[in-house]
Design a protein around this motif. Structure first.
Motif, short mmCIF file in Angstrom:
data_model
loop_
_atom_site.label_atom_id
_atom_site.label_comp_id
_atom_site.label_asym_id
_atom_site.label_seq_id
_atom_site.Cartn_x
_atom_site.Cartn_y
_atom_site.Cartn_z
N TYR A 1 -4.06 11.00 11.53
CA TYR A 1 -5.20 10.80 10.81
C TYR A 1 -6.32 10.02 11.73
O TYR A 1 -7.57 10.21 11.74
N PHE A 2 -5.85 9.38 12.61
CA PHE A 2 -6.75 8.47 13.53
C PHE A 2 -6.25 8.38 14.90
O PHE A 2 -5.55 7.58 15.36
N LYS A 3 -6.74 9.38 15.90
CA LYS A 3 -6.35 9.48 17.11
C LYS A 3 -6.28 8.32 17.97
O LYS A 3 -5.67 8.07 18.92
N GLU A 4 -7.69 7.53 17.72
CA GLU A 4 -8.13 6.47 18.70
C GLU A 4 -7.91 5.04 18.28
O GLU A 4 -8.34 4.18 19.00
N VAL B 1 0.81 -1.04 -0.03
CA VAL B 1 -0.04 -0.18 0.14
C VAL B 1 0.97 1.04 -0.03
O VAL B 1 1.39 1.56 0.91
N LEU B 2 1.05 2.08 -1.14
CA LEU B 2 1.78 3.01 -1.38
C LEU B 2 1.09 4.52 -0.85
O LEU B 2 0.31 4.84 -1.64
N GLY B 3 1.34 4.96 0.34
CA GLY B 3 0.79 6.22 1.14
C GLY B 3 0.12 5.78 2.23
O GLY B 3 -1.03 5.21 2.26
N PRO B 4 0.50 6.16 3.22
CA PRO B 4 -0.13 6.16 4.67
C PRO B 4 -0.98 7.10 5.21
O PRO B 4 -0.87 7.46 6.39
N GLY B 5 -1.84 7.59 4.17
CA GLY B 5 -2.61 8.74 4.54
C GLY B 5 -3.89 8.10 5.20
O GLY B 5 -3.88 6.83 5.49
N SER B 6 -5.07 8.71 5.28
CA SER B 6 -6.05 8.01 6.12
C SER B 6 -6.89 6.98 5.37
O SER B 6 -7.15 5.81 5.89
N TRP B 7 -6.94 7.32 3.89
CA TRP B 7 -7.46 6.08 3.07
C TRP B 7 -6.80 5.07 2.90
O TRP B 7 -7.11 3.84 2.75
N GLY B 8 -5.15 5.28 2.60
CA GLY B 8 -4.36 4.31 2.69
C GLY B 8 -4.24 3.29 3.95
O GLY B 8 -4.38 2.11 3.82
N THR B 9 -4.32 3.95 4.94
CA THR B 9 -4.46 3.14 6.38
C THR B 9 -5.82 2.27 6.25
O THR B 9 -5.61 1.33 6.91
N ALA B 10 -6.82 3.11 5.98
CA ALA B 10 -8.00 2.23 6.19
C ALA B 10 -8.14 1.13 5.34
O ALA B 10 -8.56 -0.04 5.70
N LEU B 11 -7.72 1.17 4.01
CA LEU B 11 -7.62 0.41 2.88
C LEU B 11 -6.63 -0.78 3.55
O LEU B 11 -7.02 -2.13 3.37
N ALA B 12 -5.56 -0.59 4.08
CA ALA B 12 -4.61 -1.43 4.69
C ALA B 12 -5.39 -2.45 5.85
O ALA B 12 -5.03 -3.61 5.85
N ASN C 1 -3.88 24.69 6.96
CA ASN C 1 -4.56 24.04 8.47
C ASN C 1 -5.23 22.75 7.98
O ASN C 1 -5.54 22.33 9.18
N MET C 2 -5.66 22.17 6.88
CA MET C 2 -6.51 21.27 6.75
C MET C 2 -5.58 19.69 7.17
O MET C 2 -6.03 18.96 7.67
N GLY C 3 -4.23 19.87 6.79
CA GLY C 3 -3.40 18.73 7.15
C GLY C 3 -3.49 17.45 6.16
O GLY C 3 -2.76 16.60 6.30
#
Length: 338
Positions: free
Chosen positions: A51-54, A8-19, A278-280
């Motif tokens: 992206y996911f604090k909890e 999975v190339l890209g550890p953003g929010s969607w990459g992490t969720a799909l992982a 500010n969006m991040g």
């Protein structure tokens, strides 16, 4: 399906969720990223708190900093990187790959300047002998909901339905379901262009407009998305499905959508440069607006909402003036295609 090894190339929010989806299905998942601290966090703390604090990730999901190591022996590669760097990463993948893999992407946008769809970029940069036909993974999905295993239905589109079926089986489980589709142009343009309409829908909310306006921009926005997509070669029926109206609804109505939030802040009077700072996260609808506007001009496609948003973002027009221009424009039939 037997266990597969997926990069999975890209550890953003969607990459992490799909992982996490892939890991839940018993596959070996490697996440590659270019921020060392983020990869260390995934490996040592099993979190991605930017992206996911909890959320705590399964320890079997491994982060990688070296691309060649990430790709060594994998069965499939999933691109989930920002549109503007897709070509650069694809070049690096082409240099590092030593064997043929299934190539997928789950990003939504058009390449700046060239206006090309991302599957076209991947086809150009990764030699055919190293990859399958590209599979586009797209549809109504917020990473914030997928990561907590909320019900999600999306599409897997490819010129080769056998490869799309492989991806369908790779991802599908009790909470995440894929439908195959052979209309790559339709699925990609729907996923990219809905971000523009989401910015507009957010701006209407920020200005204080109600549900009538929300329904209007979604319905008329879908019409102009379909116009442009069909002009590019898409099947119009695709836009009535998950990757079309489904994705437009979820992106154009939710606070989870970074494009909707950006529009909302624009409507409240904030400056675009401050919003982006500010969006991040990348606001794909901003660059896609320019690409879609230029494509519409080139192809002679009538896209008044896109043109209005372009005038606000790139020409300094006020949002209220842009709205009034649409509302006072030439009367037309609802089902006109030009």
């Amino acid at each position: 399906m037997s266990q597969q090894t997926i990069a999975v190339l890209g550890p953003g929010s969607w990459g992490t969720a799909l992982a996490q989806v892939l890991n839940d299905n018993g596959h070996q998942v490697r996440i590659w990223g270019n921020i060392p601290e983020q990869i260390d966090e995934i490996n040592e703390q099993h979190t991605n708190k930017r992206y996911f604090k909890e959320i705590v990730l399964d320890e079997k999901i491994k982060g990688y900093k070296d691309l060649a190591e990430t790709l060594d022996g994998v069965d499939a590669v999933l691109f989930v990187v920002p549109t503007k760097v897709t070509r650069l990463v694809a070049k690096q993948v082409a240099q590092a790959l030593k064997h043929k893999v299934v190539v997928m992407h789950a990003s939504k946008g058009l390449e700046p300047d060239s206006h090309k769809r991302l599957s076209e970029v991947l086809e150009e940069e990764i030699p055919a002998e190293l990859r399958s036909e590209i599979v586009v993974v797209s549809g109504p999905s917020h990473a914030e909901e997928t990561i907590v295993r909320d019900l999600t239905l999306i599409s897997a589109a490819s010129k080769d339905l056998e490869t799309a079926t492989y991806v369908q089986n790779l991802f599908s489980n009790r909470y995440f379901r894929l439908y195959t589709n052979n209309d790559v142009i339709g699925v990609e343009t729907a996923g990219a262009l809905k971000n523009i309409i989401a910015v507009g829908a957010g701006a209407l909310h920020g200005l204080g407009y109600g549900d009538n306006a929300k329904a209007a921009i979604i319905a008329r926005g879908l019409t102009e998305i379909t116009r442009l997509g069909v002009a590019m070669g898409a099947n119009p029926l695709t836009y009535s499905g998950l990757s079309g109206v489904g994705d437009l609804i979820v992106t154009g109505t939710s606070v989870h959508s970074r494009n909707w939030r950006a529009g909302d802040l624009l409507g409240k009077g904030e400056k675009l440069e401050d919003i982006e700072a500010n969006m991040g996260m990348v606001i794909e609808g901003i660059s896609t607006t320019k690409a879609a506007y230029e494509l519409a001009q080139e192809l002679g496609v009538y896209m008044p909402i896109t043109q209005a948003i372009y005038s606000v973002i790139y020409q300094g027009a006020s949002i209220q003036d842009a709205i009034q221009e649409i509302m006072s424009g030439e009367f037309r039939q609802e089902n006109e295609w030009s």
